[in-house]
Scaffold this motif. Sequence first.
Motif: not given
Length: 92
Positions: A1-14
């Motif tokens: 399973m592949n997916f993409t996440v985005v890193v927030s300005s605080r370094g967090q990912v969902v």
Amino acid sequence: MNFTVVVSSRGQVVIPVNARKKLNIKEGDILLGNIEEDGKLVFKTGKRDRVKKGIVDQSAGILSDLDIDGMNYVESLRKDSGRRLDNLEGRD
């Protein structure tokens, strides 16, 4: 399973919900991270000390900011509920 996440300005990912469901990842679970030599970032699910909370644990401290103790608060609610019932039924 592949997916993409985005890193927030605080370094967090969902982690996407479908990945969390597949791995049974819940709030408070631990993920162990490893950076491999080829630059891959790998996470593994860690040990889960998840304990199912009962109603007492879920409501602990909920009345802590009141000026009266919990038992007196409950008693006042009980007394007021009778008055409200009397008012609804037309009794004063």
